[in-house]
Design a protein around this motif. Structure first.
Motif, PDB file in Angstrom:
ATOM      1  N   ILE A   1       0.851  -1.180   0.000  1.00 61.66           N
ATOM      2  CA  ILE A   1       0.000   0.000   0.000  1.00 61.66           C
ATOM      3  C   ILE A   1       0.893   1.239   0.000  1.00 61.66           C
ATOM      4  CG2 ILE A   1      -1.814   1.261   1.209  1.00 61.66           C
ATOM      5  CD1 ILE A   1      -2.657  -1.349   2.500  1.00 61.66           C
ATOM      6  N   ARG A   2       0.578   2.187  -0.869  1.00 55.93           N
ATOM      7  CA  ARG A   2       1.334   3.429  -0.935  1.00 55.93           C
ATOM      8  C   ARG A   2       0.360   4.593  -1.114  1.00 55.93           C
ATOM      9  NH1 ARG A   2       6.598   4.607  -1.911  1.00 55.93           N
ATOM     10  NH2 ARG A   2       6.981   2.399  -2.348  1.00 55.93           N
ATOM     11  N   ASN A   3       0.458   5.566  -0.231  1.00 52.49           N
ATOM     12  CA  ASN A   3      -0.403   6.740  -0.270  1.00 52.49           C
ATOM     13  C   ASN A   3       0.441   8.002  -0.302  1.00 52.49           C
ATOM     14  OD1 ASN A   3      -2.801   5.231  -0.085  1.00 52.49           O
ATOM     15  ND2 ASN A   3      -2.609   5.093   2.136  1.00 52.49           N
ATOM     16  N   SER A   4      -0.052   8.999  -1.029  1.00 54.43           N
ATOM     17  CA  SER A   4       0.605  10.291  -1.106  1.00 54.43           C
ATOM     18  C   SER A   4      -0.457  11.371  -1.221  1.00 54.43           C
ATOM     19  CB  SER A   4       1.555  10.359  -2.313  1.00 54.43           C
ATOM     20  OG  SER A   4       2.153  11.631  -2.400  1.00 54.43           O
ATOM     21  N   SER A   5      -0.317  12.414  -0.435  1.00 53.37           N
ATOM     22  CA  SER A   5      -1.285  13.497  -0.455  1.00 53.37           C
ATOM     23  C   SER A   5      -0.563  14.830  -0.264  1.00 53.37           C
ATOM     24  CB  SER A   5      -2.349  13.317   0.643  1.00 53.37           C
ATOM     25  OG  SER A   5      -1.745  13.284   1.925  1.00 53.37           O
ATOM     26  N   GLY A   6      -1.105  15.870  -0.860  1.00 49.45           N
ATOM     27  CA  GLY A   6      -0.516  17.201  -0.765  1.00 49.45           C
ATOM     28  C   GLY A   6      -1.601  18.256  -0.751  1.00 49.45           C
ATOM     29  N   ARG A   7      -1.314  19.355  -0.084  1.00 48.61           N
ATOM     30  CA  ARG A   7      -2.278  20.437   0.012  1.00 48.61           C
ATOM     31  C   ARG A   7      -1.526  21.752   0.133  1.00 48.61           C
ATOM     32  NH1 ARG A   7      -5.735  20.538   5.329  1.00 48.61           N
ATOM     33  NH2 ARG A   7      -3.702  21.255   6.093  1.00 48.61           N
ATOM     34  N   SER A   8      -2.020  22.792  -0.578  1.00 46.36           N
ATOM     35  CA  SER A   8      -1.401  24.098  -0.547  1.00 46.36           C
ATOM     36  C   SER A   8      -2.489  25.155  -0.660  1.00 46.36           C
ATOM     37  CB  SER A   8      -0.383  24.253  -1.685  1.00 46.36           C
ATOM     38  OG  SER A   8       0.180  25.547  -1.673  1.00 46.36           O
ATOM     39  N   ARG A   9      -2.364  26.210   0.156  1.00 46.31           N
ATOM     40  CA  ARG A   9      -3.358  27.273   0.148  1.00 46.31           C
ATOM     41  C   ARG A   9      -2.692  28.595   0.504  1.00 46.31           C
ATOM     42  NH1 ARG A   9      -8.034  27.012   4.566  1.00 46.31           N
ATOM     43  NH2 ARG A   9      -6.176  27.405   5.863  1.00 46.31           N
ATOM     44  N   SER A  10      -3.103  29.649  -0.172  1.00 47.75           N
ATOM     45  CA  SER A  10      -2.584  30.985   0.116  1.00 47.75           C
ATOM     46  C   SER A  10      -3.715  32.001  -0.010  1.00 47.75           C
ATOM     47  CB  SER A  10      -1.440  31.347  -0.846  1.00 47.75           C
ATOM     48  OG  SER A  10      -1.928  31.384  -2.185  1.00 47.75           O
ATOM     49  N   GLY A  11      -3.647  33.060   0.764  1.00 50.59           N
ATOM     50  CA  GLY A  11      -4.693  34.074   0.731  1.00 50.59           C
ATOM     51  C   GLY A  11      -4.143  35.450   1.077  1.00 50.59           C
ATOM     52  N   SER A  12      -4.818  36.469   0.586  1.00 53.30           N
ATOM     53  CA  SER A  12      -4.402  37.850   0.822  1.00 53.30           C
ATOM     54  C   SER A  12      -5.642  38.721   0.955  1.00 53.30           C
ATOM     55  CB  SER A  12      -3.520  38.341  -0.326  1.00 53.30           C
ATOM     56  OG  SER A  12      -3.167  39.698  -0.133  1.00 53.30           O
ATOM     57  N   VAL A  13      -5.652  39.568   1.966  1.00 56.95           N
ATOM     58  CA  VAL A  13      -6.793  40.451   2.220  1.00 56.95           C
ATOM     59  C   VAL A  13      -6.262  41.878   2.387  1.00 56.95           C
ATOM     60  CG1 VAL A  13      -8.733  40.988   3.731  1.00 56.95           C
ATOM     61  CG2 VAL A  13      -8.105  38.599   3.310  1.00 56.95           C
ATOM     62  N   ASN A  14      -6.863  42.849   1.685  1.00 59.61           N
ATOM     63  CA  ASN A  14      -6.506  44.264   1.774  1.00 59.61           C
ATOM     64  C   ASN A  14      -7.801  45.070   1.831  1.00 59.61           C
ATOM     65  OD1 ASN A  14      -5.451  46.795   1.647  1.00 59.61           O
ATOM     66  ND2 ASN A  14      -4.206  46.435  -0.200  1.00 59.61           N
ATOM     67  N   ALA A  15      -8.026  45.779   2.921  1.00 57.11           N
ATOM     68  CA  ALA A  15      -9.276  46.507   3.103  1.00 57.11           C
ATOM     69  C   ALA A  15      -9.006  47.915   3.599  1.00 57.11           C
ATOM     70  CB  ALA A  15     -10.193  45.760   4.068  1.00 57.11           C
TER      71      ALA A  15
END
Length: 235
Positions: A87-101
């Motif tokens: 059994i071989r599993n691989s997972s990845g996650r990436s998130r970026s955000g920007s707020v200017n008010a």
């Protein structure tokens, strides 16, 4: 705790220079199934022609069914385990955000607020945030098992629904090492082959234990003091 360790060690000292003893057959479930006969439900009187027939429908007959079917019968359990899993599993996650008010114009209110703010501060760019998140995971499992054995088991109980509970135990002693094989479980009489054999994959609730005891096994195990220390010490 110290006294318990000392007493356990003294018990092992009594086996020094002696080969490991076999487990007694008397008193077990197999022994009881062999020697204790159950009372028949109905006792029919013998007929006048019972002793005159050349053929008998019993297990001793030439055409009789010799498969294990009742308490005390013996059958052969064939254990051929050759399992392999990967059994071989691989997972990845990436998130970026920007707020200017900000609030550059609102009926002159931001300008009035700017008068009370420190130098360089303004409601035109009230706040600004940036965020980022990254995750990456990998996992793998590789397993391979192979075991080929044959052991004779005894029918120790016949359940009301016709299923048989079997139990088998085999011990082989070579010099000062004793190898043990224990098999228990539930089988259907219809799954027993004509050769009075059954494979392990047809045994429900199968419990198969293969191990040993003796000088080699003792050397492969940590000492009692080390086992106690590994259990008690938190580090």
């Amino acid at each position: 705790m110290v006294l318990l360790v000392v007493l356990t060690g003294c018990g092992k000292l009594g086996q020094v220079g002696r080969a490991p003893a076999f487990s007694p057959l008397e008193g077990g479930t197999q022994y009881s199934a062999m020697y204790a006969s159950e009372m028949p439900e109905d006792v029919l009187p013998p007929g006048p022609s019972d002793g005159s027939s050349l053929w008998d429908a019993g297990t001793a007959s030439l055409f009789g069914d010799r498969r294990a079917a009742q308490r005390g019968d013996i059958l052969t359990v064939v254990i051929e385990i050759d399992d392999e899993a990967s059994i071989r599993n691989s997972s990845g996650r990436s998130r970026s955000g920007s707020v200017n008010a900000g609030l550059p114009e609102f009926v002159g209110i931001p300008q009035r607020i700017d008068e009370g703010l420190p130098d360089g501060a303004s409601m035109a760019n009230a706040f600004e945030t940036n965020s980022s998140s990254t995750f990456q995971g990998n996992g793998s499992v590789a397993r391979k098992e192979k075991l080929t054995l044959r052991v004779a088991a005894t029918v120790v109980e016949e359940l009301p629904n016709g299923v048989l509970r079997i139990e088998g135990q085999q011990e082989v002693r070579v010099n000062f090492e004793l190898r043990e094989l224990v098999v228990t479980g539930y089988v259907r009489p219809i799954d027993v082959s004509r050769q009075n054999e059954i494979t392990y994959d047809k045994i429900a609730g199968a419990r198969i234990a293969y191990g040993g005891r003796g000088q080699i096994t003792d050397m492969q195990q940590p000492t009692y003091g080390q086992q106690v220390a590994d259990t008690v010490l938190p580090f």
